[in-house]
Design a protein around this motif. Structure first.
Motif, PDB file in Angstrom:
ATOM      1  N   MET A   1      12.200   5.763   2.552  1.00 13.13           N
ATOM      2  CA  MET A   1      11.338   4.746   3.142  1.00 13.13           C
ATOM      3  C   MET A   1       9.882   5.204   3.141  1.00 13.13           C
ATOM      4  SD  MET A   1      11.818   2.800   6.810  1.00 13.13           S
ATOM      5  CE  MET A   1      13.427   2.174   6.312  1.00 13.13           C
ATOM      6  N   ILE A   2       9.664   6.501   3.396  1.00 11.08           N
ATOM      7  CA  ILE A   2       8.308   7.046   3.366  1.00 11.08           C
ATOM      8  C   ILE A   2       7.735   6.971   1.961  1.00 11.08           C
ATOM      9  CG2 ILE A   2       6.893   9.084   3.819  1.00 11.08           C
ATOM     10  CD1 ILE A   2       8.078   7.708   6.275  1.00 11.08           C
ATOM     11  N   LYS A   3       8.555   7.281   0.975  1.00  8.76           N
ATOM     12  CA  LYS A   3       8.108   7.206  -0.415  1.00  8.76           C
ATOM     13  C   LYS A   3       7.728   5.777  -0.790  1.00  8.76           C
ATOM     14  CE  LYS A   3       9.593   8.168  -5.165  1.00  8.76           C
ATOM     15  NZ  LYS A   3      10.712   8.670  -6.023  1.00  8.76           N
ATOM     16  N   ALA A   4       8.564   4.813  -0.386  1.00  9.63           N
ATOM     17  CA  ALA A   4       8.271   3.410  -0.682  1.00  9.63           C
ATOM     18  C   ALA A   4       6.989   2.963   0.007  1.00  9.63           C
ATOM     19  CB  ALA A   4       9.443   2.534  -0.244  1.00  9.63           C
ATOM     20  N   GLN A   5       6.799   3.392   1.261  1.00 14.92           N
ATOM     21  CA  GLN A   5       5.585   3.024   1.980  1.00 14.92           C
ATOM     22  C   GLN A   5       4.361   3.677   1.357  1.00 14.92           C
ATOM     23  OE1 GLN A   5       5.195   0.763   4.017  1.00 14.92           O
ATOM     24  NE2 GLN A   5       3.498   1.158   5.432  1.00 14.92           N
ATOM     25  N   GLY A   6       4.511   4.928   0.896  1.00 13.44           N
ATOM     26  CA  GLY A   6       3.399   5.598   0.227  1.00 13.44           C
ATOM     27  C   GLY A   6       2.970   4.869  -1.038  1.00 13.44           C
ATOM     28  N   ILE A   7       3.954   4.374  -1.798  1.00 14.81           N
ATOM     29  CA  ILE A   7       3.639   3.614  -3.011  1.00 14.81           C
ATOM     30  C   ILE A   7       2.909   2.323  -2.644  1.00 14.81           C
ATOM     31  CG2 ILE A   7       4.646   2.335  -4.943  1.00 14.81           C
ATOM     32  CD1 ILE A   7       6.872   4.441  -5.002  1.00 14.81           C
ATOM     33  N   ARG A   8       3.388   1.654  -1.593  1.00 16.30           N
ATOM     34  CA  ARG A   8       2.734   0.416  -1.150  1.00 16.30           C
ATOM     35  C   ARG A   8       1.290   0.690  -0.720  1.00 16.30           C
ATOM     36  NH1 ARG A   8       7.962  -0.626   1.593  1.00 16.30           N
ATOM     37  NH2 ARG A   8       9.002  -2.369   0.537  1.00 16.30           N
ATOM     38  N   MET A   9       1.078   1.778  -0.003  1.00 19.77           N
ATOM     39  CA  MET A   9      -0.269   2.108   0.427  1.00 19.77           C
ATOM     40  C   MET A   9      -1.162   2.451  -0.759  1.00 19.77           C
ATOM     41  SD  MET A   9      -0.683   1.585   3.578  1.00 19.77           S
ATOM     42  CE  MET A   9       0.250   1.333   5.081  1.00 19.77           C
ATOM     43  N   GLY A  10      -0.582   3.105  -1.763  1.00 19.06           N
ATOM     44  CA  GLY A  10      -1.348   3.383  -2.974  1.00 19.06           C
ATOM     45  C   GLY A  10      -1.782   2.098  -3.658  1.00 19.06           C
ATOM     46  N   VAL A  11      -0.857   1.138  -3.747  1.00 15.98           N
ATOM     47  CA  VAL A  11      -1.199  -0.168  -4.330  1.00 15.98           C
ATOM     48  C   VAL A  11      -2.277  -0.855  -3.494  1.00 15.98           C
ATOM     49  CG1 VAL A  11      -0.306  -2.467  -4.854  1.00 15.98           C
ATOM     50  CG2 VAL A  11       1.060  -0.450  -5.406  1.00 15.98           C
ATOM     51  N   ALA A  12      -2.147  -0.759  -2.163  1.00 19.56           N
ATOM     52  CA  ALA A  12      -3.130  -1.390  -1.280  1.00 19.56           C
ATOM     53  C   ALA A  12      -4.518  -0.782  -1.468  1.00 19.56           C
ATOM     54  CB  ALA A  12      -2.681  -1.252   0.174  1.00 19.56           C
ATOM     55  N   LEU A  13      -4.591   0.533  -1.653  1.00 18.95           N
ATOM     56  CA  LEU A  13      -5.879   1.191  -1.880  1.00 18.95           C
ATOM     57  C   LEU A  13      -6.493   0.757  -3.210  1.00 18.95           C
ATOM     58  CD1 LEU A  13      -5.036   4.767  -0.569  1.00 18.95           C
ATOM     59  CD2 LEU A  13      -6.719   3.192   0.411  1.00 18.95           C
ATOM     60  N   VAL A  14      -5.649   0.580  -4.226  1.00 17.30           N
ATOM     61  CA  VAL A  14      -6.153   0.089  -5.513  1.00 17.30           C
ATOM     62  C   VAL A  14      -6.693  -1.331  -5.366  1.00 17.30           C
ATOM     63  CG1 VAL A  14      -5.489  -0.548  -7.867  1.00 17.30           C
ATOM     64  CG2 VAL A  14      -4.645   1.586  -6.877  1.00 17.30           C
ATOM     65  N   VAL A  15      -5.980  -2.168  -4.613  1.00 20.17           N
ATOM     66  CA  VAL A  15      -6.451  -3.530  -4.357  1.00 20.17           C
ATOM     67  C   VAL A  15      -7.795  -3.498  -3.635  1.00 20.17           C
ATOM     68  CG1 VAL A  15      -5.974  -5.641  -3.048  1.00 20.17           C
ATOM     69  CG2 VAL A  15      -4.158  -4.556  -4.367  1.00 20.17           C
ATOM     70  N   MET A  16      -7.934  -2.611  -2.660  1.00 24.23           N
ATOM     71  CA  MET A  16      -9.209  -2.471  -1.949  1.00 24.23           C
ATOM     72  C   MET A  16     -10.324  -2.093  -2.916  1.00 24.23           C
ATOM     73  SD  MET A  16     -10.248   0.232   1.064  1.00 24.23           S
ATOM     74  CE  MET A  16     -10.359   1.556  -0.165  1.00 24.23           C
TER      75      MET A  16
ATOM     76  N   GLY B   1       9.831   7.154  13.038  1.00 21.52           N
ATOM     77  CA  GLY B   1      10.317   5.815  13.334  1.00 21.52           C
ATOM     78  C   GLY B   1      11.411   5.357  12.392  1.00 21.52           C
ATOM     79  N   ALA B   2      11.377   5.845  11.145  1.00 20.65           N
ATOM     80  CA  ALA B   2      12.394   5.497  10.148  1.00 20.65           C
ATOM     81  C   ALA B   2      13.574   6.447  10.189  1.00 20.65           C
ATOM     82  CB  ALA B   2      11.769   5.495   8.754  1.00 20.65           C
ATOM     83  N   ASP B   3      13.644   7.287  11.247  1.00 21.45           N
ATOM     84  CA  ASP B   3      14.748   8.236  11.438  1.00 21.45           C
ATOM     85  C   ASP B   3      14.870   9.195  10.246  1.00 21.45           C
ATOM     86  OD1 ASP B   3      16.733   9.400  12.924  1.00 21.45           O
ATOM     87  OD2 ASP B   3      18.292   7.987  12.311  1.00 21.45           O
ATOM     88  N   ARG B   4      13.702   9.733   9.839  1.00 19.43           N
ATOM     89  CA  ARG B   4      13.606  10.771   8.786  1.00 19.43           C
ATOM     90  C   ARG B   4      14.097  10.285   7.423  1.00 19.43           C
ATOM     91  NH1 ARG B   4      15.398  16.243  12.150  1.00 19.43           N
ATOM     92  NH2 ARG B   4      14.749  15.478  14.201  1.00 19.43           N
ATOM     93  N   ASP B   5      13.947   9.010   7.176  1.00 21.45           N
ATOM     94  CA  ASP B   5      14.344   8.444   5.882  1.00 21.45           C
ATOM     95  C   ASP B   5      13.199   8.664   4.888  1.00 21.45           C
ATOM     96  OD1 ASP B   5      15.106   6.970   3.697  1.00 21.45           O
ATOM     97  OD2 ASP B   5      15.728   5.203   4.852  1.00 21.45           O
ATOM     98  N   PHE B   6      13.320   9.692   4.045  1.00 22.66           N
ATOM     99  CA  PHE B   6      12.238  10.019   3.115  1.00 22.66           C
ATOM    100  C   PHE B   6      12.060   8.930   2.062  1.00 22.66           C
ATOM    101  CE2 PHE B   6      10.457  12.106  -0.666  1.00 22.66           C
ATOM    102  CZ  PHE B   6       9.302  12.644  -0.104  1.00 22.66           C
TER     103      PHE B   6
END
Length: 380
Positions: free
Chosen positions: A56-71, A49-54
């Motif tokens: 953006m994937i890296k930024a989203q992965g960091i956000r998800m990591g932060v979200a898991l820590v918050v959980m 969906g991000a047209d292979r923009d790695f």
């Protein structure tokens, strides 16, 4: 006489049993596994969906990591802490919403963010997705269930005040999510069908007034576009038309990962955020959509299991409301992308690009795990 094995004392295995790592961390392994599977699949789809923009994937992965820590952090807190702090968190949230209207940071015609010295910019309305149902559950659980009419009225006021402040920003999508979360608490408290019917009648009467006095021009345009997207195919109707084209072109098994034409040829707008489900449907087809909906359904079933098995009314009301809020995220996003609901800017949970909603949702799952893992043993 030597004691026989029958009479000899034996150690209490229940007392000597060591706690599992899941009990120590206050995590539910089934729910955690399902969430990780959803997040991992979401990054896989987002790459296309991000047209292979790695990046953006890296930024989203960091956000998800932060979200898991918050959980994880929210799961450690005993539910009694949420109950005790509910009124104060609600008051802070209302003050923050008023501050947004007075000194908030604006973008794209909306004023939704606060920028405090020393803190990153944030949306107080996201906080209220958690605080409003917890506050409503705190109030109703202090009284007899099912609640009396006066208690229902107070609970509705608790829900509608922040909802009105969020609508003023304007942010109708978030306001609906906040209001829905609180209303589910009132519904699960066991109000009569007469009150439900009366409330729906009031909403029906108020709907025309909202159209003329509350809704902005662009919000009205979204509703008109939903009813007839072909009236402006190159303007307001473009998003829905291209989204439905992408979904329909996927067929049974899809065109294949990274092979979608609507998104990669830039026909589909916002393909990495609100309309990412159209990317999934085009590339993985009906089978891929069934897999996604099946995973969502398993998460909802597990959350409802946690809600049903909560030990007190506060836990049951909060867990049930947060579960149904997650369902509303799914329902609204897929409904608007498929042309069944107006476009209101609700992301596909844990798949669309963005960090704020993901952190809020993971915090909600942390509260659910807290309710499930802090259960106290009831002795006879």
């Amino acid at each position: 006489m030597r004691a026989t094995g029958f009479l000899a004392p034996t150690p209490d295995r229940g007392l000597s049993r060591q706690k599992s790592i899941w009990s120590v961390l206050h995590l539910d392994p089934v729910l955690l596994m399902l969430l990780l599977l959803l997040v991992g699949g979401g990054l896989f789809v987002l790459y296309s969906g991000a047209d292979r923009d790695f990046g953006m994937i890296k930024a989203q992965g960091i956000r998800m990591g932060v979200a898991l820590v918050v959980m994880l952090v929210f799961a450690q807190l005993d539910p009694s802490i949420y109950r005790r702090w509910a009124p104060w968190l609600y008051l802070v949230g209302l003050v923050a919403l008023v501050a947004v209207l007075l000194v908030g940071v604006g973008a794209k015609g909306a004023q939704r963010w606060l920028a405090l010295p020393g803190l990153p910019r944030f949306q107080p309305s996201e906080l209220m997705k958690l605080v409003v149902p917890i506050m409503a559950a705190w109030f109703l659980s202090r009284h007899f269930i099912p609640p009396r009419l006066t208690h229902v009225a107070v609970a509705l006021a608790i829900v509608l005040i922040p909802m009105a402040l969020i609508i003023k920003q304007p942010d109708l999508g978030t306001a609906l999510l906040v209001g829905t979360a609180g209303l589910f608490v009132v519904f699960f408290a066991g109000i009569s069908w007469k009150l439900i019917t009366a409330f729906l009648a009031m909403v029906s009467v108020a709907a025309p007034m909202m159209w003329f006095f509350v809704m902005r021009d662009y919000q009205k345009q979204r509703v008109l576009t939903l009813l007839d997207p072909q009236s402006d195919p190159l303007g307001a109707g473009w998003n829905i038309i291209q989204s439905k084209t992408a979904i329909g072109s996927g067929g049974w098994s899809g065109k294949g990962w990274l092979q979608g034409t609507q998104s990669h040829l830039e026909f589909l707008p916002e393909s990495h955020t609100d309309f990412i489900v159209a990317v999934l449907a085009e590339e993985f087809g009906f089978v891929g959509m069934l897999a996604l909906l099946g995973l969502y359904l398993l998460i909802l079933f597990r959350c409802m299991y946690i809600a049903v098995n909560a030990q007190d009314s506060f836990g049951r009301l909060v867990a049930g409301a947060l579960t149904m809020t997650f369902f509303i995220y799914i329902f609204v996003n897929i409904g608007m992308v498929s042309g069944l609901l107006p476009v209101v800017g609700v992301p596909l949970p844990l798949i669309s690009y963005g960090g704020t909603s993901s952190v809020t949702l993971m915090a909600a799952f942390g509260v659910l795990m807290s309710i499930h893992t802090h259960r106290r043993m009831i002795t006879a």
